[in-house]
Design a protein around this motif. Structure first.
Motif, PDB file in Angstrom:
ATOM      1  N   THR A 109       0.848  -1.186   0.000  1.00  0.00           N
ATOM      2  CA  THR A 109       0.000   0.000   0.000  1.00  0.00           C
ATOM      3  C   THR A 109       0.886   1.240   0.000  1.00  0.00           C
ATOM      4  O   THR A 109       2.098   1.152   0.172  1.00  0.00           O
ATOM      5  N   GLY A 142      -7.371   1.770  -9.386  1.00  0.00           N
ATOM      6  CA  GLY A 142      -8.159   0.828  -8.591  1.00  0.00           C
ATOM      7  C   GLY A 142      -7.227  -0.153  -7.930  1.00  0.00           C
ATOM      8  O   GLY A 142      -6.029   0.130  -7.806  1.00  0.00           O
ATOM      9  N   PRO A 143      -7.759  -1.311  -7.531  1.00  0.00           N
ATOM     10  CA  PRO A 143      -6.916  -2.283  -6.823  1.00  0.00           C
ATOM     11  C   PRO A 143      -5.656  -2.649  -7.605  1.00  0.00           C
ATOM     12  O   PRO A 143      -4.592  -2.840  -7.014  1.00  0.00           O
ATOM     13  N   GLU A 145      -4.096  -0.788  -9.906  1.00  0.00           N
ATOM     14  CA  GLU A 145      -3.233   0.330 -10.318  1.00  0.00           C
ATOM     15  C   GLU A 145      -3.403   1.520  -9.379  1.00  0.00           C
ATOM     16  O   GLU A 145      -4.444   2.165  -9.379  1.00  0.00           O
ATOM     17  N   PRO A 146      -2.386   1.819  -8.571  1.00  0.00           N
ATOM     18  CA  PRO A 146      -2.488   2.934  -7.616  1.00  0.00           C
ATOM     19  C   PRO A 146      -2.697   4.268  -8.317  1.00  0.00           C
ATOM     20  O   PRO A 146      -2.158   4.494  -9.396  1.00  0.00           O
ATOM     21  N   ARG A 147      -3.466   5.148  -7.699  1.00  0.00           N
ATOM     22  CA  ARG A 147      -3.732   6.449  -8.316  1.00  0.00           C
ATOM     23  C   ARG A 147      -2.496   7.345  -8.311  1.00  0.00           C
ATOM     24  O   ARG A 147      -2.339   8.194  -9.175  1.00  0.00           O
ATOM     25  N   PRO A 183     -15.900   4.096  -9.608  1.00  0.00           N
ATOM     26  CA  PRO A 183     -14.737   3.809  -8.757  1.00  0.00           C
ATOM     27  C   PRO A 183     -14.455   5.006  -7.845  1.00  0.00           C
ATOM     28  O   PRO A 183     -14.914   6.111  -8.113  1.00  0.00           O
ATOM     29  N   ALA A 184     -13.710   4.744  -6.773  1.00  0.00           N
ATOM     30  CA  ALA A 184     -13.437   5.812  -5.797  1.00  0.00           C
ATOM     31  C   ALA A 184     -12.779   7.011  -6.462  1.00  0.00           C
ATOM     32  O   ALA A 184     -12.972   8.149  -6.061  1.00  0.00           O
TER      33      ALA A 184
END
Lengths: 218, 468
Positions: A109, A142-143, A145-147, A183-184
Motif C-alpha cells: 500500500t 483501482g486495486p 493500479e495505484p492512483r 470507482p473511488a
C-alpha cells in the motif's frame, strides 16, 4: 424547529416558492467514433497541451516502448504488477541487456511504498478511455493500479488503446463503462501539470508530472 | 456606503499604478483567451443555454437533489455533514481533524473555505492549514486574501513574489525566473503533501446521481490533497449540486473556457469515495461539509435565486470595467466583482454590503459573458432598490436631497408644462450648478453636466419635424 441542521436547511429550501421544472434537453450521446479520426484529433489536442504523443504497434509494443524511453535520462520506471499489460512490460525488460530505465514494481500500500514513490523518476499507467474533444485521457485507478503512479513521479507514461478513444467526453463517459457505482477515483488528464499563477506565465510540472508521454496502441 | 472603507480602498487602488498595470494586462489576456477558445458565437450560445439549463434544473429540485446526493455519498462511504453557518462548518472541520490527531492539513483552492475564514480559525486551534495552489500559497505567505476567484495572486508581479519567497522561505535565493519560483514552491510543498495528516478541498460540482465530487485544477495539488493524506475533507456550498454525470461535460467546458480560456483543465478529479477494499492508495476517510451560510435565504426569493446558478469561473470579474480597474481587494469581500456585488449583500446583509451593487456602471458586460446566464444587471438593480428601500448602507444613493430631486423629476415628468419650465430654467441656469456635496463628489470623476442650449423638442421643430 427541527433539531438537526440538515432538517432545518432542507425545510427552509422546501418553504421557498417552487419554480416550474425547466425543460430537460440533454443530448443523447452517440456511439463511439471510429478509432482513426478520433485518435488523430486526440493526438492534436494533447499535443496542444504539451503532452508528447507517439503511436506504438500493438504487436511488440512493450519492447518498442523500452527502446523509445532510452536516452531520456530516466533511471527508473514504476509500474503496477497486477495489470493485464504488466506481463508484456516484464517480458520486454527481461529480454534485452540491463540498462535504464529500470522497471520497478509498486509494492503493497502507499503507506509501505511512499518513500520509494516520492523519489521515482517515472511511472507507467494505462488510460481506461480517452476523448478527442476536449482532449482528455480517463484514468481509472483501482486495486490493480495505484492512483499516485500517475501523479507523483515527474514523468508519466500512459498507454492508450486505440479502440478506447471516443469522439467526445460525453461519449467516453457513456460508452466507456463508467456506470454507477463509480470507482473511488476517476481522473481526466489533458497534459502535464501546469500553472500560470505568476504573471500568467505558463510553467510546467508545478505539483504533478512535468512530462506526459502518451503512447497510442494501434 | 455601509462599509465606509470601500471608497477609501477604491481611491487607493485607483492611485496604485503598479496594481492597475498588473490587473489591466492580466484581465485583457483572459478576455482574449476566452474568445479564442469559443470562436463560434452561435455554438457558445447553445453551450450557455445548455449550462444554464443544467444549473436551473438542479436548483429547481435543490432540496430533493441534496437528499439524493447525501444518499449517494453515504452509499459510497463518504461522511456527510451539514452546516448552517460558517462557524458551525469550521467547528465540524476542526472536530474531524482533532479526532484524527491532525496538526497540519494541506489545502487545495477553495473559495468556500475563504468564505468560512477556515485557515484563521484552524490556526487559532493550533492547526496549520497550508495552501498548495501556487497562487494561494503566494498570498498565504504574504498574509493576504485572494484578489481574484481563479488567479488569487494576480495582483502581484514576479519581483514582488521573488522578494516574498526570498524572505519567507528559508534558503531561497532571490530570483525572478518564473520556472525557478515554481520549482521552489514544488520543493517546499512536496514535503507537506507527503507528511500532512489530512487534505482539504473545495468542490466544483457534486453529482447527485452518483455521489461524486468533481474538482478541476491544473497543478495537481488538488490530486495531491485529495489522494495522498489518509483523510480528505471537502467543503462545498449547498448550491453546487448537479443532477447527473451527463451534465458535467458542458459545465466543464463552460467553466474552464470562461475562467482561463482552456478547452479543459489539466486534471478533472471525480471522487466517489474513500479507498476501497484492495485499493493500494487513496484516503481512508472522506468527509463532505455541506454549507448553507445564507444560501437557503437567497434561494427563498425566486428572482434572486439565479445568484446560486454561479459556477465561480470569475469571467464576470475579467470583463468588468470596475473590477479590472480597482482589483479584488478594494471590495473587501471574499467574492469580488459583479458576482460578489450580487452575492455578498445577500449573504452578509444589506446593512453591511448594500452599497456594493452601486459600484457598477450597469454596462452588462458581466451578464453577456456569464456562462450560465445569470441576469446580473437585473439582480444588481433589484439589490439597489432593496438597499434604498431599506434605507440600509447609510442610504447609499438615497440622500434626502437626491430623493427630493427624483421626486421633483417624477412630478415634472407627469406635467408637461412644469417639465418645460424646469428644463428651460436648467438651460438658463445650467452653468450655475449648486455646489452641493453630492455633485461635487460626483464631479471628481465625471465631466460637469452641461445643458444643451436648445431642447430636443425645439431642435425637432426647427428642422421641420412635426410633433407626434
Amino acid at each position: 424547529m427541527p433539531e438537526h441542521a440538515r432538517d432545518r436547511i432542507l425545510a427552509r429550501l422546501r418553504r421557498a416558492p417552487r419554480e416550474a421544472q425547466p425543460p430537460d434537453d440533454a443530448a443523447t450521446p452517440r456511439a463511439p467514433a471510429p478509432g482513426g479520426e478520433a485518435a488523430a484529433a486526440l493526438e492534436a489536442a494533447l499535443a496542444a497541451m504539451r503532452a508528447e504523443v507517439q503511436r506504438l504497434p500493438r504487436e511488440g509494443w512493450a519492447g518498442e516502448l523500452r527502446e523509445r524511453l532510452r536516452g531520456r535520462g530516466l533511471s527508473s520506471l514504476l509500474y503496477a504488477r497486477d495489470t493485464p499489460w504488466a506481463p508484456a512490460l516484464e517480458e520486454a525488460w527481461a529480454a534485452g541487456p540491463e540498462r535504464p530505465p529500470a522497471l520497478v514494481a509498486w509494492e503493497g500500500t502507499v503507506e509501505d511504498f511512499r518513500d520509494r514513490l516520492f523519489v521515482a523518476d517515472a511511472a507507467i499507467t494505462r488510460a481506461e478511455a480517452a476523448a478527442a474533444d476536449p482532449g482528455v485521457l480517463v484514468l481509472r485507478p483501482g486495486p490493480a493500479e495505484p492512483r499516485l503512479l500517475s501523479l507523483v513521479p515527474p514523468v508519466h507514461v500512459v498507454l492508450v488503446p486505440g479502440e478506447r478513444i471516443f469522439g467526445t467526453l460525453e461519449e467516453a463517459l457513456a460508452g466507456g463503462g463508467f456506470t454507477p457505482p463509480l470507482p473511488a477515483n476517476l481522473v481526466l488528464v489533458s497534459g502535464p501539470s501546469k500553472t500560470a499563477d505568476i504573471e500568467l506565465t505558463l510553467a510546467f510540472g508545478v505539483h504533478g508530472p512535468r512530462e506526459l508521454l502518451v503512447f497510442i496502441l494501434e | 456606503m455601509g462599509d465606509s472603507g470601500f471608497e477609501a480602498r477604491v481611491e487607493q487602488a485607483l492611485a496604485d499604478a503598479g496594481l492597475r498595470r498588473n490587473f489591466a494586462s492580466a484581465m485583457g489576456g483572459f478576455a482574449a483567451r476566452r474568445l479564442a477558445v469559443f470562436p463560434d458565437a452561435a455554438a457558445l450560445e447553445r453551450l450557455r443555454e445548455q449550462g444554464a439549463a443544467a444549473r436551473r434544473r438542479a436548483l429547481a429540485r435543490l432540496p430533493e437533489l441534496l437528499e439524493e446526493l447525501e444518499r449517494a455519498l453515504v452509499g459510497n462511504g463518504i461522511h456527510v455533514h451539514w452546516a448552517e453557518t460558517a462557524a458551525v462548518g469550521n467547528r465540524i472541520v476542526l472536530e474531524i481533524l482533532e479526532a484524527h490527531g491532525v496538526r497540519r492539513v494541506v489545502k487545495g483552492k477553495s473559495m468556500v473555505s475563504e468564505e468560512m475564514h477556515l485557515n484563521a480559525f484552524l490556526a487559532r486551534h493550533g492547526i496549520d492549514a497550508v495552501e498548495t495552489d501556487l497562487g494561494e500559497f503566494i498570498i498565504q505567505l504574504a498574509g493576504e486574501t485572494p484578489s481574484h476567484i481563479i488567479v488569487p495572486a494576480v495582483h502581484k508581479n514576479r519581483a514582488q513574489i521573488a522578494r516574498l519567497f526570498h524572505e519567507k522561505i528559508p534558503g531561497t535565493p532571490y530570483t525572478e525566473e518564473v520556472a525557478e519560483l515554481n520549482a521552489v514552491a514544488r520543493r517546499t510543498l512536496r514535503r507537506m503533501f507527503r507528511e500532512a495528516g489530512a487534505g482539504l478541498s473545495g468542490v466544483n460540482f457534486a453529482v447527485a446521481a452518483t455521489g461524486t465530487l468533481c474538482l478541476v485544477e491544473n497543478e495537481g495539488n488538488g490530486r495531491m490533497c485529495t489522494g495522498v493524506p489518509p483523510l480528505h475533507i471537502a467543503v462545498m456550498g449547498i448550491e453546487k449540486v448537479i443532477e447527473r454525470l451527463e451534465d458535467l461535460p458542458p459545465l466543464l467546458r463552460l467553466l474552464t473556457g470562461s475562467a482561463t480560456g482552456q478547452r479543459v483543465t489539466t486534471y478533472v478529479n471525480l471522487i466517489s469515495g474513500p479507498r476501497r477494499a484492495g485499493d493500494p492508495d487513496g484516503p481512508r476517510e472522506v468527509h463532505v461539509v455541506l454549507l448553507d451560510n445564507g444560501r437557503s435565504a437567497v434561494y427563498a426569493d425566486p428572482e434572486l435565486r439565479a445568484t446560486l446558478q454561479c459556477i465561480r469561473c470569475g469571467c464576470c470579474l475579467n470583463h468588468c470595467p470596475v473590477y479590472t480597474r480597482i482589483g479584488g481587494h478594494a471590495y473587501g469581500t471574499t467574492y469580488p466583482g459583479p458576482i460578489g456585488k450580487v452575492l455578498t449583500p445577500q449573504l452578509a446583509g444589506l446593512e453591511r454590503a448594500g452599497g456594493l451593487p452601486f459600484a457598477s456602471t450597469l454596462c452588462g458586460a458581466c451578464e453577456e459573458v456569464c456562462p450560465v446566464k445569470i441576469p446580473l444587471t437585473r439582480l444588481l438593480r433589484r439589490l439597489r432598490e432593496e438597499t434604498v428601500r431599506a434605507g440600509a448602507a447609510g442610504g447609499a444613493g438615497a440622500g434626502a436631497l437626491e430623493r427630493l430631486a427624483w421626486r421633483g423629476y417624477g412630478l415634472s415628468a407627469q406635467h408637461p408644462r412644469l417639465y418645460r419650465l424646469l428644463f428651460a430654467c436648467g438651460r438658463w441656469l445650467g452653468g450655475l450648478m449648486p455646489p452641493v456635496a453630492a455633485l461635487e463628489r460626483w464631479g471628481r470623476a465625471h465631466a460637469e453636466p452641461r445643458f444643451a442650449r436648445l431642447s430636443l423638442r425645439r431642435l425637432f421643430r426647427k428642422r421641420g419635424i412635426p410633433d407626434a
